[in-house]
Write an enzyme that holds these catalytic residues in place. Structure first.
Site, mmCIF file in Angstrom:
data_model
loop_
_atom_site.group_PDB
_atom_site.id
_atom_site.type_symbol
_atom_site.label_atom_id
_atom_site.label_comp_id
_atom_site.label_asym_id
_atom_site.label_seq_id
_atom_site.Cartn_x
_atom_site.Cartn_y
_atom_site.Cartn_z
ATOM 1 C CG HIS A 170 15.915 1.538 -30.171
ATOM 2 N ND1 HIS A 170 15.847 2.809 -29.668
ATOM 3 C CD2 HIS A 170 16.838 0.887 -29.410
ATOM 4 C CE1 HIS A 170 16.702 2.937 -28.660
ATOM 5 N NE2 HIS A 170 17.317 1.774 -28.490
ATOM 6 C CG ASP A 383 8.664 4.594 -37.374
ATOM 7 O OD1 ASP A 383 9.682 4.133 -36.852
ATOM 8 O OD2 ASP A 383 8.637 5.652 -38.026
HETATM 9 P P1 ADQ Z 1 14.547 6.000 -36.919
HETATM 10 O O1 ADQ Z 1 13.993 4.992 -37.850
HETATM 11 O O2 ADQ Z 1 15.802 6.664 -37.351
HETATM 12 O O3 ADQ Z 1 14.765 5.417 -35.432
HETATM 13 P P2 ADQ Z 1 12.866 8.258 -35.851
HETATM 14 O O4 ADQ Z 1 12.419 7.816 -34.516
HETATM 15 O O5 ADQ Z 1 11.824 9.013 -36.586
HETATM 16 O O6 ADQ Z 1 13.322 7.090 -36.792
HETATM 17 O O7 ADQ Z 1 14.131 9.197 -35.675
HETATM 18 C C1 ADQ Z 1 14.723 9.889 -36.753
HETATM 19 C C2 ADQ Z 1 15.639 10.996 -36.223
HETATM 20 O O8 ADQ Z 1 16.322 11.568 -37.333
HETATM 21 C C3 ADQ Z 1 14.850 12.107 -35.549
HETATM 22 O O9 ADQ Z 1 15.472 12.436 -34.334
HETATM 23 C C4 ADQ Z 1 14.923 13.277 -36.538
HETATM 24 O O10 ADQ Z 1 15.047 14.548 -35.939
HETATM 25 C C5 ADQ Z 1 16.169 12.983 -37.333
HETATM 26 N N1 ADQ Z 1 15.958 13.429 -38.720
HETATM 27 C C6 ADQ Z 1 15.078 12.937 -39.585
HETATM 28 N N2 ADQ Z 1 15.139 13.613 -40.753
HETATM 29 C C7 ADQ Z 1 16.088 14.564 -40.599
HETATM 30 C C8 ADQ Z 1 16.657 15.566 -41.466
HETATM 31 N N3 ADQ Z 1 16.272 15.720 -42.746
HETATM 32 N N4 ADQ Z 1 17.625 16.342 -40.990
HETATM 33 C C9 ADQ Z 1 18.051 16.165 -39.718
HETATM 34 N N5 ADQ Z 1 17.581 15.247 -38.871
HETATM 35 C C10 ADQ Z 1 16.621 14.448 -39.308
HETATM 36 C C11 ADQ Z 1 14.622 4.123 -34.796
HETATM 37 C C12 ADQ Z 1 13.256 3.437 -34.982
HETATM 38 C C13 ADQ Z 1 12.146 4.388 -34.536
HETATM 39 C C14 ADQ Z 1 12.369 4.803 -33.073
HETATM 40 C C15 ADQ Z 1 13.799 5.304 -32.866
HETATM 41 C C16 ADQ Z 1 14.122 5.522 -31.384
HETATM 42 O O11 ADQ Z 1 13.082 3.064 -36.341
HETATM 43 O O12 ADQ Z 1 10.883 3.774 -34.669
HETATM 44 O O13 ADQ Z 1 11.496 5.846 -32.746
HETATM 45 O O14 ADQ Z 1 14.759 4.367 -33.376
HETATM 46 O O15 ADQ Z 1 13.877 4.380 -30.625
#
Ligand code: ADQ
Length: 476
Positions: A170, A383
């Site tokens: 991921h 990312d």
């Molecule tokens: P993450 O590094 O966790 O995932 P991301 O893909 O942006 O990063 O997902 C974060 C999730 O957390 C999103 O679904 C978002 O809605 C939720 N979130 C963030 N802030 C929030 C808040 N304040 N309140 C509630 N929910 C919140 C890892 C990798 C990424 C990759 C994903 C999926 O680092 O690059 O996209 O896996 O493969």
């Protein structure tokens, strides 16, 4: 549409897809949220799937009972891999999060290289493999997820398992030059080559992997290159190395953002911050997300374009994460200080430049922010994908949002054409993009957002799952 998987699906990930909570003496279990769980659930139900992972709760929880309840509610089985406190410290906080995580995000300066952590990582991966071997049946489709479990495949092979094994990373895969810094590089690459199918988020990650593998192991060679995958030969085996950009459940965000509850919450939010455009940042607390750099770029925009003063506010929501790791605690402190300094420098009685909150938002509140913010400022230093960028567009149901996106997020490959792409290290350039978004006319906003939304609607998480699974069943 559910993919036509003919085999039983066995998913392996660090954490089980559950939220276990205790309210006084009552324990309860719910499925976790997020695109991956939503997309996999119907396939798991249909094919009597099994999900293996660490439950993440202490011994005091009545785990067997909760997991039975989960199976009755959700129609698929969870199998726990219990971890000791020492395992969590060394394998999870140590090697996974203090070595692999920064290294794979190009942040060598944050890396800790510790032999004991590496040994614990190996041992815990072996523990996972033992549970997989015990649960597995002939002809399962075994699919291991993410950077915490890169060696599970190798341990399964050592146990004599010959079935097809798949893996999806991921997070990004670094360049060969960075990867070489890892003292255990060969073992890790060989571990990954024990899978039959390896999936990455982007073409760049796939190329980095192929170049690293062929540079470190002279006996590994490229057999053929195709649009979506490369075939790599290592020993007697041919490994399919592909890129499959993950996505979100578009309809879930689109429909959610149109609900009355979200509409009311969005109206209320903007009414409270009347007469200005809202610039939104939503991230887990992590140094890869570029939040301090974003605050500085916002400050620079206010300095360079004084007409923004009192007419924009940055809403930055940060979800607490890994707060026991010292680098994360330091980052939290840095953010508090920066927001305080910028607000003291520019703030006025009726206007605060940065509204910074440190908590997890309820879904309605998250969707309301997505729907109502005129600009999203998503500027990770690196990312794998960044789902927030896709969630923002899917929730921008009035077609009036502008997406400012880091060129170093995997999502830039699909969204770059209609977003404003920035280099998060370039404070001035990011400030210019904020100004460009602020002054963009409604027609251009509508055009760009319509294109972004149709891209995400077409390439949603269900398509991602279908592509990965169907590609595993194709002949090489
Ligand atoms: P993450 O590094 O966790 O995932 P991301 O893909 O942006 O990063 O997902 C974060 C999730 O957390 C999103 O679904 C978002 O809605 C939720 N979130 C963030 N802030 C929030 C808040 N304040 N309140 C509630 N929910 C919140 C890892 C990798 C990424 C990759 C994903 C999926 O680092 O690059 O996209 O896996 O493969």
């Amino acid at each position: 549409m559910t993919p036509s998987l003919t085999k039983r699906l066995l998913i392996v990930s660090n954490r089980l897809p559950t939220v276990i909570t205790q309210d006084q003496d009552e324990w309860s279990v719910k499925p976790g949220t997020g695109g991956l769980v939503t997309a996999l659930a119907p396939v798991m139900r249909k094919n009597q799937g099994v999900w293996i992972g660490w439950p993440g709760c202490g011994d005091e929880a009545p785990l067997d009972k909760l997991l039975r309840e989960f199976k009755d509610q959700q129609g698929y089985q969870l199998v726990p891999v219990p971890l000791s406190e020492e395992d969590v410290e060394r394998y999870y906080r140590g090697f996974s999060n203090a070595t692999i995580w920064p290294l794979f995000h190009d942040l060598l300066g944050f890396c800790r290289f510790d032999l004991t952590d590496w040994q614990a990582y190996n041992a815990v991966n072996q523990k996972f493999a033992a549970v997989v071997a015990e649960q597995g049946e002939k002809d399962d489709f075994t699919w291991v997820h993410d950077y915490q479990l890169m060696l599970v495949g190798a341990h399964l092979r050592e146990m004599g398992i010959q079935d097809r094994l798949a893996f999806f990373l991921h997070i990004p895969f670094p360049s060969p030059d960075l990867f070489r810094r890892l003292p255990w590089k060969k073992s890790l690459i060989k571990g990954l080559l024990s899978y039959d199918q390896i999936g990455f988020q982007t073409l760049r990650d796939r190329r980095n992997f192929v170049q690293t593998a062929t540079a470190l192991l002279p006996e590994a060679e490229v057999v053929s290159r195709h649009r979506h995958h490369t075939l790599l030969k290592w020993g007697e085996r041919v490994i399919r190395v592909g890129h499959y950009p993950i996505s979100i459940d578009f309809d879930e965000f689109d429909e959610g953002a149109r609900s009355h509850e979200v509409e009311d919450a969005a109206w209320y939010l903007h009414e409270n911050l009347r007469g200005r455009q809202l610039v939104l940042g939503v991230d887990r607390l992590d140094y890869t997300k570029g939040i301090p750099e974003r605050f500085l770029a916002f400050e620079r925009a206010l300095e360079k374009y004084p007409e923004l003063i009192k007419r924009v506010s940055l809403l930055q929501v940060v979800v607490p994460s890994r707060t026991l790791v010292p680098d994360y605690a330091d980052l939290k402190e840095q953010l508090d200080q920066l927001a305080g300094r910028i607000n003291a420098r520019f703030g006025q009685p009726e206007w605060l430049p940065i509204h910074y909150v440190f908590r997890c938002l309820k879904r309605v509140q998250l969707l309301a922010r997505y729907r109502t913010s005129e600009i999203a400022l998503i500027t990770p230093l690196r990312d794998g994908m960044n789902l927030v960028a896709k969630e923002y567009c899917a929730s921008s149901v009035e077609n009036n949002g502008v997406l400012i996106l880091s060129e170093f997020a995997g999502a830039a490959d699909q969204l770059g054409k209609h977003a404003l792409l920035v280099n998060p290290y370039d404070t001035d350039g990011t400030a210019d993009a904020i100004y460009q978004a602020f002054t963009m006319d409604p027609e251009e906003r509508r055009q760009r957002m319509t294109n972004l939304r149709s891209e995400i609607r077409r390439n949603d998480v269900h398509r991602w799952l279908r592509r990965f699974v169907e590609s595993s069943e194709e002949e090489d």
